[in-house]
Scaffold this active site. Structure first.
Site, PDB file in Angstrom:
ATOM      1  N   ARG A 140     -10.395   0.236  15.577  1.00  0.00           N
ATOM      2  CA  ARG A 140     -10.244   1.045  14.371  1.00  0.00           C
ATOM      3  C   ARG A 140     -11.338   0.618  13.395  1.00  0.00           C
ATOM      4  O   ARG A 140     -12.338   1.296  13.274  1.00  0.00           O
ATOM      5  CB  ARG A 140      -8.840   0.849  13.780  1.00  0.00           C
ATOM      6  CG  ARG A 140      -8.585   1.705  12.557  1.00  0.00           C
ATOM      7  CD  ARG A 140      -7.130   1.673  12.105  1.00  0.00           C
ATOM      8  NE  ARG A 140      -6.690   0.363  11.625  1.00  0.00           N
ATOM      9  CZ  ARG A 140      -5.478   0.122  11.125  1.00  0.00           C
ATOM     10  NH1 ARG A 140      -4.592   1.094  11.045  1.00  0.00           N
ATOM     11  NH2 ARG A 140      -5.139  -1.088  10.707  1.00  0.00           N
ATOM     12  N   HIS A 167      -6.161  -7.229  13.451  1.00  0.00           N
ATOM     13  CA  HIS A 167      -4.940  -6.429  13.390  1.00  0.00           C
ATOM     14  C   HIS A 167      -4.593  -6.009  14.813  1.00  0.00           C
ATOM     15  O   HIS A 167      -5.472  -5.624  15.575  1.00  0.00           O
ATOM     16  CB  HIS A 167      -5.182  -5.204  12.501  1.00  0.00           C
ATOM     17  CG  HIS A 167      -3.933  -4.454  12.134  1.00  0.00           C
ATOM     18  ND1 HIS A 167      -2.911  -5.021  11.409  1.00  0.00           N
ATOM     19  CD2 HIS A 167      -3.555  -3.174  12.386  1.00  0.00           C
ATOM     20  CE1 HIS A 167      -1.952  -4.117  11.231  1.00  0.00           C
ATOM     21  NE2 HIS A 167      -2.316  -2.995  11.814  1.00  0.00           N
ATOM     22  N   CYS A 184      13.463  24.103   2.896  1.00  0.00           N
ATOM     23  CA  CYS A 184      12.459  24.705   2.014  1.00  0.00           C
ATOM     24  C   CYS A 184      11.638  23.602   1.351  1.00  0.00           C
ATOM     25  O   CYS A 184      11.899  22.424   1.538  1.00  0.00           O
ATOM     26  CB  CYS A 184      13.134  25.552   0.941  1.00  0.00           C
ATOM     27  SG  CYS A 184      14.346  26.726   1.582  1.00  0.00           S
ATOM     28  N   LYS A 201       0.839  -1.204   0.000  1.00  0.00           N
ATOM     29  CA  LYS A 201       0.000   0.000   0.000  1.00  0.00           C
ATOM     30  C   LYS A 201       0.875   1.254   0.000  1.00  0.00           C
ATOM     31  O   LYS A 201       2.086   1.166   0.273  1.00  0.00           O
ATOM     32  CB  LYS A 201      -0.921  -0.023   1.222  1.00  0.00           C
ATOM     33  CG  LYS A 201      -0.198  -0.002   2.563  1.00  0.00           C
ATOM     34  CD  LYS A 201      -1.144  -0.367   3.709  1.00  0.00           C
ATOM     35  CE  LYS A 201      -0.413  -0.366   5.043  1.00  0.00           C
ATOM     36  NZ  LYS A 201      -1.251  -0.923   6.129  1.00  0.00           N
ATOM     37  N   TYR A 212      14.926  30.792   4.633  1.00  0.00           N
ATOM     38  CA  TYR A 212      13.801  31.605   5.109  1.00  0.00           C
ATOM     39  C   TYR A 212      13.968  32.005   6.563  1.00  0.00           C
ATOM     40  O   TYR A 212      14.313  31.180   7.409  1.00  0.00           O
ATOM     41  CB  TYR A 212      12.493  30.821   4.963  1.00  0.00           C
ATOM     42  CG  TYR A 212      12.041  30.667   3.533  1.00  0.00           C
ATOM     43  CD1 TYR A 212      11.732  31.776   2.742  1.00  0.00           C
ATOM     44  CD2 TYR A 212      11.916  29.400   2.970  1.00  0.00           C
ATOM     45  CE1 TYR A 212      11.307  31.628   1.436  1.00  0.00           C
ATOM     46  CE2 TYR A 212      11.483  29.238   1.661  1.00  0.00           C
ATOM     47  CZ  TYR A 212      11.183  30.361   0.894  1.00  0.00           C
ATOM     48  OH  TYR A 212      10.765  30.205  -0.390  1.00  0.00           O
ATOM     49  N   ASP A 268      11.604  22.805  -1.797  1.00  0.00           N
ATOM     50  CA  ASP A 268      12.310  22.123  -2.882  1.00  0.00           C
ATOM     51  C   ASP A 268      13.821  22.091  -2.707  1.00  0.00           C
ATOM     52  O   ASP A 268      14.524  21.555  -3.557  1.00  0.00           O
ATOM     53  CB  ASP A 268      11.997  22.821  -4.213  1.00  0.00           C
ATOM     54  CG  ASP A 268      10.517  23.128  -4.340  1.00  0.00           C
ATOM     55  OD1 ASP A 268       9.717  22.195  -4.141  1.00  0.00           O
ATOM     56  OD2 ASP A 268      10.160  24.292  -4.581  1.00  0.00           O
ATOM     57  N   ARG A 270       1.106 -10.886   7.158  1.00  0.00           N
ATOM     58  CA  ARG A 270       0.965  -9.708   6.286  1.00  0.00           C
ATOM     59  C   ARG A 270       2.101  -8.749   6.611  1.00  0.00           C
ATOM     60  O   ARG A 270       2.031  -8.012   7.598  1.00  0.00           O
ATOM     61  CB  ARG A 270      -0.360  -8.982   6.568  1.00  0.00           C
ATOM     62  CG  ARG A 270      -1.601  -9.865   6.560  1.00  0.00           C
ATOM     63  CD  ARG A 270      -2.862  -9.022   6.739  1.00  0.00           C
ATOM     64  NE  ARG A 270      -2.886  -8.254   7.974  1.00  0.00           N
ATOM     65  CZ  ARG A 270      -3.490  -8.623   9.097  1.00  0.00           C
ATOM     66  NH1 ARG A 270      -4.154  -9.761   9.155  1.00  0.00           N
ATOM     67  NH2 ARG A 270      -3.454  -7.845  10.159  1.00  0.00           N
TER      68      ARG A 270
HETATM   69  C1  LIG Z   1      -0.530  -1.922   6.750  1.00  0.00           C
HETATM   70  C2  LIG Z   1      -1.042  -3.181   7.289  1.00  0.00           C
HETATM   71  C3  LIG Z   1      -0.192  -4.275   7.506  1.00  0.00           C
HETATM   72  C4  LIG Z   1       1.306  -4.185   7.364  1.00  0.00           C
HETATM   73  O1  LIG Z   1       1.826  -3.637   8.557  1.00  0.00           O
HETATM   74  P1  LIG Z   1       3.410  -3.496   8.782  1.00  0.00           P
HETATM   75  O2  LIG Z   1       3.512  -3.038  10.186  1.00  0.00           O
HETATM   76  O3  LIG Z   1       3.867  -2.470   7.816  1.00  0.00           O
HETATM   77  O4  LIG Z   1       4.000  -4.814   8.525  1.00  0.00           O
HETATM   78  C5  LIG Z   1      -0.757  -5.461   7.922  1.00  0.00           C
HETATM   79  N1  LIG Z   1      -2.082  -5.566   8.116  1.00  0.00           N
HETATM   80  C6  LIG Z   1      -2.926  -4.532   7.934  1.00  0.00           C
HETATM   81  C7  LIG Z   1      -4.377  -4.709   8.184  1.00  0.00           C
HETATM   82  C8  LIG Z   1      -2.443  -3.300   7.539  1.00  0.00           C
HETATM   83  O5  LIG Z   1      -3.276  -2.279   7.385  1.00  0.00           O
END
Ligand SMILES: *Cc1c(COP(=O)(O)O)cnc(C)c1O
Length: 372
Positions: free
Chosen positions: A136, A165, A312, A38, A265, A314, A221
């Site tokens: 969440r 999660h 800055c 992602k 700046y 850029d 994951r």
């Molecule tokens: C982003 C995400 C992950 C990956 O998490 P990491 O800490 O980057 O390994 C796994 N599961 C879900 C649901 C996520 O949103």
């Protein structure tokens, strides 16, 4: 620097391959590996990172949005693709067209997906997301068995798996983690009792994959760790990861400023003595957060040089000590190694008061990526 570009993020795809292999080796044979790509692969490029992960044995890919998933499909990637949260109702046709597996957390979405699937005469896979304590997204653990059983009435829907999660997987010994695992295990048992096959059960992000083998279940994951970044201090000793991102810029100007002259700046920084200043062609719009002004270092000539003045949008300026050779066109390193010196992304993240995840994403905003 190998390119014409003034500044870029060099991505080492062999590091991503190495990291996927290292992480996959932590799990028992038969545990599926999802590479999470992602947010443009945490700034590393989604398509290229996905290909690297798949070469190294990843089984499927995870993303956050339907748009991210369709980009991967359009790049010719055919492995299972999961969206890790429930997409908007309006996306059901796109999900079916591109064979994208959504997370389901509401009955309204499941109904829309089921109806669309039936209309097309196809069966659509989804994963049920269960909230075990992070609060969440997800169906609350105690409601999950009834919810899962209720979805059985939609003929077009196939629950391919279910997942949760963790909020504290990166903190060893955290009781919140234990409580989430327990709620998840109980929910799965009760779902089985309802006569529903939970399919692929999964819970581990990178931190849990490394720190909690007991939670590996059917699939892990991994996101941050496939890019060679540690999710926690606690994982450093446990797995060999190689950072995949190096951020460099070419010095565009070297100039002398007199004692008392200001730089950037606000002229907040002033030279305490005659000083050599090098200007680099990247700034906060490239991910070098402005809050780092005056506290970060840049490598020039294999040496640490202090960044001075406000960063800055850029550009940013660096003080070049007398003993450091700096010429226009020379490579300066924001993240990575040069000579004997290394600046880790983690160092910048800590200085910026954030985590390596956010820092990596930020470097993905505008910098061109160069794959090595
Ligand atoms: C982003 C995400 C992950 C990956 O998490 P990491 O800490 O980057 O390994 C796994 N599961 C879900 C649901 C996520 O949103």
């Amino acid at each position: 620097m190998t390119s014409e570009r003034a500044a870029c993020a060099e991505i080492d795809l062999s590091a991503i391959e190495h990291n996927v292999r290292s992480l996959d080796a932590l799990t028992p044979a038969g545990t599926l590996f999802m590479a999470v790509v992602k947010a443009e692969g945490y700034g590393h490029g989604a398509v290229e990172s996905a290909h690297a992960a798949l070469r190294a044995g990843a089984d499927r890919l995870g993303v956050a949005t339907v748009g991210e998933a369709t980009c991967l499909r359009e790049a010719g990637i055919s492995v299972p693709l999961q969206v890790l949260s429930e997409p908007p109702l309006e996306s059901v046709e796109t999900l079916i067209e591109h064979d994208i597996i959504p997370a389901v957390t509401t009955r309204a979405f499941a109904a829309a997906l089921g109806r669309a699937a039936s209309a097309h005469g196809v069966e659509v896979r989804y994963h049920l997301k269960i909230d075990t304590g992070m609060n969440r997204i997800g169906v609350r653990a105690e409601d999950a068995p009834g919810f899962a059983a209720g979805l059985a009435e939609f003929p077009g829907l196939l629950m391919e798996g279910l997942f949760t999660h963790f909020a504290t997987a990166d903190v060893p010994g955290d009781w919140g983690f234990e409580s989430q695992i327990e709620r998840f295990t109980q929910a799965i048992e009760r779902i089985r009792d309802e006569g529903v096959d939970p399919g692929i059960v999964h819970s581990c992000n990178s931190a849990a994959t490394i720190l909690h083998p007991e939670a590996h279940m059917g699939m892990v994951r991994c996101g941050i760790a496939i890019y060679g970044l540690h999710p926690s201090q606690a994982t450093r000793e446990l797995v060999d990861l190689r950072p995949a991102m190096r951020v460099t810029g070419r010095i565009v100007l070297v100039k002398r400023v007199a004692m008392g002259e200001g730089v950037s700046y606000g002229l907040i920084w002033r030279a305490a003595a005659p000083t050599v200043i090098a200007t680099l062609p990247l700034g906060y719009a490239d991910g070098v957060h402005r809050v780092l002004s005056g506290s970060m270092y840049v490598l020039i000539d294999g040496r640490r040089c202090k960044q001075v003045g406000r960063i800055c949008m850029d550009q940013l300026m660096v003080e070049v000590p007398r003993t450091v050779a700096a010429a226009e066109g020379d490579e300066a390193v924001i993240v990575g190694s040069q000579g004997e010196e290394t600046i880790l992304l983690d160092e910048l993240a800590e200085l910026a008061g954030t985590i390596n995840y956010e820092m990596a994403c930020a470097f993905g905003m505008r910098l061109p990526r160069e794959y090595v």
